[in-house]
Design a protein around this motif. Structure first.
Motif, mmCIF file in Angstrom:
data_model
loop_
_atom_site.group_PDB
_atom_site.id
_atom_site.type_symbol
_atom_site.label_atom_id
_atom_site.label_comp_id
_atom_site.label_asym_id
_atom_site.label_seq_id
_atom_site.Cartn_x
_atom_site.Cartn_y
_atom_site.Cartn_z
ATOM 1 N N ASP A 5 31.240 -55.235 -0.024
ATOM 2 C CA ASP A 5 29.605 -55.409 -0.614
ATOM 3 C C ASP A 5 29.851 -56.300 -1.751
ATOM 4 O OD1 ASP A 5 26.889 -54.576 -0.298
ATOM 5 O OD2 ASP A 5 27.339 -53.560 -2.236
ATOM 6 N N ALA A 16 20.524 -57.254 0.105
ATOM 7 C CA ALA A 16 21.151 -56.520 1.385
ATOM 8 C C ALA A 16 20.023 -56.126 2.153
ATOM 9 C CB ALA A 16 22.150 -55.530 1.249
ATOM 10 N N LEU A 17 19.795 -56.353 3.523
ATOM 11 C CA LEU A 17 19.052 -55.877 4.363
ATOM 12 C C LEU A 17 19.515 -54.906 5.233
ATOM 13 C CD1 LEU A 17 16.773 -58.713 5.652
ATOM 14 C CD2 LEU A 17 15.929 -57.032 4.629
ATOM 15 N N ASP A 18 20.899 -55.221 5.698
ATOM 16 C CA ASP A 18 21.730 -54.333 6.555
ATOM 17 C C ASP A 18 22.964 -54.711 6.406
ATOM 18 O OD1 ASP A 18 21.778 -52.592 9.087
ATOM 19 O OD2 ASP A 18 22.516 -54.226 9.922
ATOM 20 N N THR A 19 23.754 -53.618 6.433
ATOM 21 C CA THR A 19 25.290 -53.735 6.375
ATOM 22 C C THR A 19 25.769 -52.796 7.186
ATOM 23 O OG1 THR A 19 25.442 -52.160 4.661
ATOM 24 C CG2 THR A 19 25.238 -54.450 4.014
ATOM 25 N N SER A 20 27.155 -52.812 7.735
ATOM 26 C CA SER A 20 27.945 -51.833 8.598
ATOM 27 C C SER A 20 29.476 -52.317 8.239
ATOM 28 C CB SER A 20 27.565 -52.113 10.034
ATOM 29 O OG SER A 20 27.792 -53.429 10.619
ATOM 30 N N THR A 66 17.081 -65.377 5.185
ATOM 31 C CA THR A 66 17.923 -64.380 5.441
ATOM 32 C C THR A 66 19.144 -65.160 5.723
ATOM 33 O OG1 THR A 66 17.671 -64.715 8.135
ATOM 34 C CG2 THR A 66 16.375 -62.916 6.769
ATOM 35 N N LEU A 68 23.485 -64.351 7.037
ATOM 36 C CA LEU A 68 24.541 -63.433 7.939
ATOM 37 C C LEU A 68 25.822 -63.647 7.303
ATOM 38 C CD1 LEU A 68 24.880 -61.126 9.988
ATOM 39 C CD2 LEU A 68 24.876 -62.958 11.683
ATOM 40 N N LYS A 113 30.075 -56.425 8.090
ATOM 41 C CA LYS A 113 28.984 -57.265 8.299
ATOM 42 C C LYS A 113 27.568 -57.313 7.578
ATOM 43 C CE LYS A 113 26.127 -56.929 11.713
ATOM 44 N NZ LYS A 113 25.058 -56.957 12.987
ATOM 45 N N GLY A 114 27.117 -58.124 6.819
ATOM 46 C CA GLY A 114 25.824 -58.190 6.094
ATOM 47 C C GLY A 114 25.040 -59.078 6.368
ATOM 48 N N THR A 115 23.761 -58.606 6.395
ATOM 49 C CA THR A 115 22.607 -59.493 6.432
ATOM 50 C C THR A 115 21.795 -59.456 4.999
ATOM 51 O OG1 THR A 115 22.275 -58.995 8.790
ATOM 52 C CG2 THR A 115 20.418 -60.026 7.694
ATOM 53 N N CYS A 116 21.507 -60.546 4.372
ATOM 54 C CA CYS A 116 20.689 -60.500 3.281
ATOM 55 C C CYS A 116 19.434 -61.107 3.320
ATOM 56 C CB CYS A 116 21.486 -61.184 2.088
ATOM 57 S SG CYS A 116 21.458 -63.112 2.227
#
Length: 137
Positions: free
Chosen positions: A61, A77-81, A107, A109, A126-129
């Motif tokens: 992160d 961060a919008l989405d992380t995994s 955004t 990626l 994986k992260g989307t911002c």
């Protein structure tokens, strides 16, 4: 010549108490890219006696944050995994390398690979911002 991307990340690290606690060291910062490392300490194990998954997640992160914010456009961060691929041990030196795969207006990626001192992959993140358009410094 000074690295403007490194200047932004240095500013972030100055105020990032959690990354400081993790013991993160900046290895390389380029536009949309970061490479950092840390050593896993005894106090990072969980109740099962193994390294807490949050340690690898937190390292990734931080690499994600440094890569997506280093253009001085505040990004959140919008989405992380994360996928854990190999057990992490106390004393391991972990390296996280964040690579940008998409840099859009609003955004971004990023894929972050975490390896240990043997260059074995231990996790993939994986992260989307979301880019706010506000400056950090």
């Amino acid at each position: 010549m000074s690295n403007p991307y490194r200047q932004v990340v240095d500013h972030m690290m100055l105020h990032d108490k959690f990354s400081q606690w993790l013991g993160i060291e900046l290895l390389d910062i380029q536009e949309g890219y970061s490479k950092i490392k840390m050593v896993v300490r005894e106090e990072m194990i969980n109740g099962f006696g193994i390294v807490h998954g949050g340690i690898a997640f937190s390292l990734a992160d931080s690499a994600f944050a440094f890569a997506c914010n280093n253009r001085n456009n505040l990004s959140v961060a919008l989405d992380t995994s994360i996928n854990f691929t190999k057990a992490i041990q106390v004393g391991d030196e972990l390296t996280a390398e964040a690579k940008e795969t998409h840099n859009g207006r609003s955004t971004g990626l990023y894929f972050i690979t975490i390896t240990n001192q043997k260059n074995e992959q231990v996790a993939i993140f994986k992260g989307t911002c979301f880019r706010t358009g506000k400056s950090l410094v």
